[in-house]
Write a protein that holds these residues in place. Sequence first.
Motif, mmCIF file in Angstrom:
data_model
loop_
_atom_site.group_PDB
_atom_site.id
_atom_site.type_symbol
_atom_site.label_atom_id
_atom_site.label_comp_id
_atom_site.label_asym_id
_atom_site.label_seq_id
_atom_site.Cartn_x
_atom_site.Cartn_y
_atom_site.Cartn_z
ATOM 1 N N ALA A 35 5.426 4.685 4.312
ATOM 2 C CA ALA A 35 4.693 4.673 5.575
ATOM 3 C C ALA A 35 4.949 3.365 6.317
ATOM 4 C CB ALA A 35 3.201 4.847 5.315
ATOM 5 N N LEU B 88 -15.557 -4.409 0.873
ATOM 6 C CA LEU B 88 -15.868 -3.512 1.970
ATOM 7 C C LEU B 88 -16.084 -2.103 1.445
ATOM 8 C CD1 LEU B 88 -15.958 -4.532 4.781
ATOM 9 C CD2 LEU B 88 -13.736 -3.538 5.201
ATOM 10 N N GLU C 13 -19.431 0.139 1.819
ATOM 11 C CA GLU C 13 -19.485 1.373 2.582
ATOM 12 C C GLU C 13 -19.925 2.587 1.786
ATOM 13 O OE1 GLU C 13 -16.093 0.360 5.877
ATOM 14 O OE2 GLU C 13 -15.731 1.862 4.356
ATOM 15 N N ARG D 62 -9.399 4.414 3.842
ATOM 16 C CA ARG D 62 -9.537 5.466 2.843
ATOM 17 C C ARG D 62 -10.942 6.070 2.808
ATOM 18 N NH1 ARG D 62 -8.750 2.750 -2.338
ATOM 19 N NH2 ARG D 62 -10.465 1.359 -2.758
ATOM 20 N N ASN D 63 -11.891 5.387 3.419
ATOM 21 C CA ASN D 63 -13.250 5.918 3.437
ATOM 22 C C ASN D 63 -13.533 6.821 4.625
ATOM 23 O OD1 ASN D 63 -13.708 4.576 1.110
ATOM 24 N ND2 ASN D 63 -14.792 2.862 2.046
ATOM 25 N N GLU E 251 0.816 -1.215 0.000
ATOM 26 C CA GLU E 251 0.000 0.000 0.000
ATOM 27 C C GLU E 251 0.849 1.263 0.000
ATOM 28 O OE1 GLU E 251 -3.664 0.396 0.481
ATOM 29 O OE2 GLU E 251 -3.446 -1.502 -0.579
ATOM 30 N N ASP E 252 1.862 1.312 0.856
ATOM 31 C CA ASP E 252 2.685 2.508 0.949
ATOM 32 C C ASP E 252 3.979 2.130 1.645
ATOM 33 O OD1 ASP E 252 3.954 4.879 1.577
ATOM 34 O OD2 ASP E 252 2.096 5.965 1.936
ATOM 35 N N ASP F 9 -13.837 -1.487 11.472
ATOM 36 C CA ASP F 9 -13.883 -2.351 10.290
ATOM 37 C C ASP F 9 -14.020 -1.592 8.977
ATOM 38 O OD1 ASP F 9 -13.543 -4.648 11.689
ATOM 39 O OD2 ASP F 9 -15.681 -4.841 12.150
ATOM 40 N N HIS F 10 -13.954 -0.278 9.052
ATOM 41 C CA HIS F 10 -14.052 0.496 7.813
ATOM 42 C C HIS F 10 -12.707 0.540 7.115
ATOM 43 C CE1 HIS F 10 -18.005 2.768 8.488
ATOM 44 N NE2 HIS F 10 -17.941 1.778 9.358
ATOM 45 N N LEU F 11 -12.746 0.710 5.812
ATOM 46 C CA LEU F 11 -11.499 0.941 5.104
ATOM 47 C C LEU F 11 -10.994 2.328 5.470
ATOM 48 C CD1 LEU F 11 -11.815 -0.354 1.466
ATOM 49 C CD2 LEU F 11 -10.776 -1.405 3.448
ATOM 50 N N ARG G 139 -11.314 -6.473 0.899
ATOM 51 C CA ARG G 139 -11.172 -5.036 1.124
ATOM 52 C C ARG G 139 -11.966 -4.259 0.092
ATOM 53 N NH1 ARG G 139 -6.015 -7.207 2.318
ATOM 54 N NH2 ARG G 139 -5.680 -6.929 4.531
ATOM 55 N N ARG H 35 -0.551 9.498 5.182
ATOM 56 C CA ARG H 35 -0.087 8.282 4.512
ATOM 57 C C ARG H 35 -0.556 7.060 5.270
ATOM 58 N NH1 ARG H 35 5.603 9.391 1.582
ATOM 59 N NH2 ARG H 35 4.865 7.610 0.422
ATOM 60 N N LEU H 36 -1.851 6.801 5.177
ATOM 61 C CA LEU H 36 -2.381 5.576 5.763
ATOM 62 C C LEU H 36 -2.225 4.462 4.738
ATOM 63 C CD1 LEU H 36 -5.562 7.110 7.352
ATOM 64 C CD2 LEU H 36 -3.652 6.108 8.580
ATOM 65 N N PHE H 37 -2.625 3.254 5.123
ATOM 66 C CA PHE H 37 -2.682 2.169 4.150
ATOM 67 C C PHE H 37 -4.129 2.112 3.678
ATOM 68 C CE2 PHE H 37 0.458 0.907 7.437
ATOM 69 C CZ PHE H 37 1.567 1.231 6.690
ATOM 70 N N PRO H 38 -4.410 2.747 2.544
ATOM 71 C CA PRO H 38 -5.798 3.065 2.201
ATOM 72 C C PRO H 38 -6.710 1.854 2.086
ATOM 73 C CG PRO H 38 -4.303 3.577 0.379
ATOM 74 C CD PRO H 38 -3.455 3.250 1.553
ATOM 75 N N ASN H 39 -6.182 0.719 1.599
ATOM 76 C CA ASN H 39 -7.050 -0.442 1.410
ATOM 77 C C ASN H 39 -7.021 -1.407 2.578
ATOM 78 O OD1 ASN H 39 -8.151 0.177 -1.164
ATOM 79 N ND2 ASN H 39 -6.127 -0.232 -2.013
ATOM 80 N N MET H 40 -6.519 -0.962 3.715
ATOM 81 C CA MET H 40 -6.603 -1.789 4.912
ATOM 82 C C MET H 40 -7.646 -1.161 5.831
ATOM 83 S SD MET H 40 -2.569 -2.514 5.602
ATOM 84 C CE MET H 40 -2.606 -4.105 6.421
ATOM 85 N N THR H 41 -8.213 -1.991 6.687
ATOM 86 C CA THR H 41 -9.212 -1.446 7.580
ATOM 87 C C THR H 41 -8.527 -0.596 8.652
ATOM 88 O OG1 THR H 41 -9.110 -3.274 9.118
ATOM 89 C CG2 THR H 41 -10.644 -3.501 7.291
#
Lengths: 597, 289
Positions: A452, A570, A574, B157-158, A448-449, B153-155, A567, B95-101
């Motif tokens: 980071a 999800l 959402e 990036r959302n 992902e990054d 439990d949300h992604l 993912r 800089r999060l990991f967008p596709n991880m919860t």
Amino acid sequence: MTTNTTHRDSGTPLIPLPTSLARHTVTAGAAIALIGTFMAWTWTSDFPGDLTVDGYPGGLQLLTLTAAALTLLFALSAYGVQGLRWLTPAGTNAPLRLLALATFGTTGYTLGAISDELGGIVNLEPGAYVSGIGALIALIAAFALPGDTPGTDTTGDNPWRRIRHTLAAPSARPAQPIPDWAGILVIVAAFAIGLYVFAYGIDTAYTELFIGFLITAGFTFAALTQAGLLTRLSALTAQHRTVTLSAAFVAAICFPFTQSSDEYALIGANILIFATVALGLNVVVGLAGLLDLGYVAFLGVGAYAAALVSGASTSSLGVHFPFWAAILVGAGASLVFGVLIGAPTLRLRGDYLAIVTLGFGEIFRITMNNLNGNSGPNVTNGSRGIPAIPDITIFGWDLGISHDIAGFTLGKPGNYYLLMLVITLVVVTVFRRSADSRIGRAWVAIREDETAATAMGINGFRVKLIAFALGATLAGLAGTVQGHLTSTVTPEQYQFAGSVPPNSAFLLAAVILGGMGTMSGPLIGAALLYLIPAKLQFMQDYQLLLFGVALIVLMRLRPEGIIADRRKKLEFHETGQLDTPETSLTDTPVGVTKAGA
Amino acid sequence: MTSMTTTPNTVLHASGVTMRFGGLTAVRNVDLTVNSGEIIGLIGPNGAGKTTFFNCLTGLYVPTEGKVTYKGTVLPPKPHLVTQAGVARTFQNIRLFPNMTVLENVLVGRHTRTKEGLWSALLRLPGFKKAENASRERAMELLEFTGLADKADHLSRNLPYGEQRKLEIARALASEPGLLLLDEPTAGMNPQETRAAEELIFAIRDQGIAVLVIEHDMRFIMNLCDRVSVLVQGEKLVEGTPDIVQADERVIAAYLGTPFEGAPGDEELAEVEAAETAQSTTSTEGDTQ
Ligand SMILES: Nc1ncnc2c1ncn2[C@@H]1O[C@H](COP(=O)(O)OP(=O)(O)OP(=O)(O)O)[C@@H](O)[C@H]1O
Ligand SMILES: [Mg+2]
């Protein structure tokens, strides 16, 4: 009149027709198509499958029958018939349209094939016209039904996008909780159906039937997706993980016992090898995000290593290890090569790795060619490879000869299929367990990054090397079985792109097509990518071209692959679409327009 | 070599840090000390080199000159070793990991404080479940702490912008740092969110974690910090308590670009402040309605 305004509000249908009339027409058309399959479609049995019989359907007619019956079923569900509502938790009209497409596609293809092969449409009997016209009526009427997703603003005037829009459906409405036993029953039934469909596809005896099968299965799969049934099923499987895995495993074990001919069991075994290697690649590409273009070389390392210690008379080592030792040697050799290739290159970021692995794949093949006694020491017999690899014997059980088990005869391919299944199970377990752990999360974080991820304390190089080496080991493991199954290993089996899977390009395609980062995705992707070229021999010459076209089309239509990553699911979940009311929109928009007028 | 005092209390000590990119010197000979229990602010106009300085501290850049010690030991210029040592950070551009919860993001932050390797995961050795559960529990605590528990439990990036910033903090805290570096934690936040962030940073300090924070919002900095350090064109201009820094003419000049004299500026400042207060009260009222 009112219905027309309804149409505009909930996705303009492509064909103007009152909704209820359209629905009746779909039902009638599907019924007519279904009745037609019980009549003769042609006069001569020259067309494969014998479609000349009145009274019961055969061959391709069965596929039309299946598609038409499903269309009818979903049409009844769209009426809101009690006891059938569960069929359409998400979309109602979109799946109906797709099923009408399935019916029409299969029927149309069959009629075309008959006319083409027998020389003209004069060869069609009345039954063919009945089914064809019924399917056409159902199709036209299906496109007169309003869309499932409201709003036309995204569709515009672009006809292609409008069609896409009419085939899309909202998310499934929340599921009623069902008791555990019922859920398990559903899962078992789903896997039984899955096994049946899969075995049917492998066993299709002639090309026309396989193409018809692809058309029917493809559209039906899309319809079930849009109806929300697959979402339901995957929710159930997530709830009963162990049951699901056992059911899948049992279904897979059953497969060779349903096969009377060695030819199809061999296809099954090869699919398993391909799928297992693809799943191994998914650790590297899907989880850790490392683009490996030479992955098949690790399969080759495993196969060659196992061949060299197999006791084959042409092996330069001339030793004969028992199978368990051969497996260790094969996997170990791949592991060593994985580390050797990975260590210098994984410090680089991005595209360098792709280039280096591509190079490594070619170097492996060329080296195997050159270690022939002329241009180098004789280790591998060069392009002649290592032939006559003896069959594996496990606990005195010779996999090379037929065995009778409970009244079924299991030939050599069947035996290897079962052995390979054990290896697949190992790889599946490795994939699941590693993905769901600290190390698996680190892989995904790196994907992902990377910046980071390192700032969160992950040693990028180390973690990537583990993924790379693990992927290589899994490929080597599969290679040991593959070498024995083909009984010959040659350098040409392990190239970047070729007509016979597994090769690096096909492996990567299987991962992407099936769904990156998922477990079942690469398995399904590999099965399709193996089966289609194996069944459609006539297009061998254009295979790579068609393969490229198919990949582009798929990426355009469904970029996340056949199986969407949890993912990605999800993300869909959402978007808030869950809360949109189900498609009983028919009343409200009318009121709105009236008020507005 | 360094004239600065390092007491046993010192958490971070940077001395003579210089970072050159070709001909450009982004950071020039900067010294900075952070003591335990402190919240230190780092301010300066755009392009002053604040983020670059952070990158030098955390090993993302290898400083051209200078050295950084954490609790007496020299930090190697490798990001993962810096985090391992106990310095965690957030990023100016999230800089999060967008596709991880959300939960998985925080779990990644636990990486350095857990040990389970591949074998343990594959064989599901006895310690595996326990460690995994402990990690999850700790991660959930941190999500409670930052107020994100219901979004576990949300992604990531959302998430809305403000919550993404909070999640970055939670993820950094997961590595159990002794020093937290925050790069513009309130950028893009509305006044209420900013105030909540202030509370959060105080709470973090109260847990015994020293904080070094870059921010452009002066009011936020002045409320929060024990000491403020001003960076201008890569060099440290002033350092001191908020009052001293606020009153320093060179600082004001650096921000406004012109030397200026007394009264009119003060009046303007008061006006702006009054307007801001009025605005924030109305918006609070608007929310409660
Ligand atoms: N990797 C790099 N290569 C070249 N120049 C760089 C690099 N990173 C930063 N710089 C330069 O260093 C200077 C300082 O940048 P930096 O991002 O540290 O400023 P900043 O104080 O964080 O500004 P802001 O308040 O806008 O975030 C800028 O002129 C920038 O262009
Ligand atoms: Mg900055």
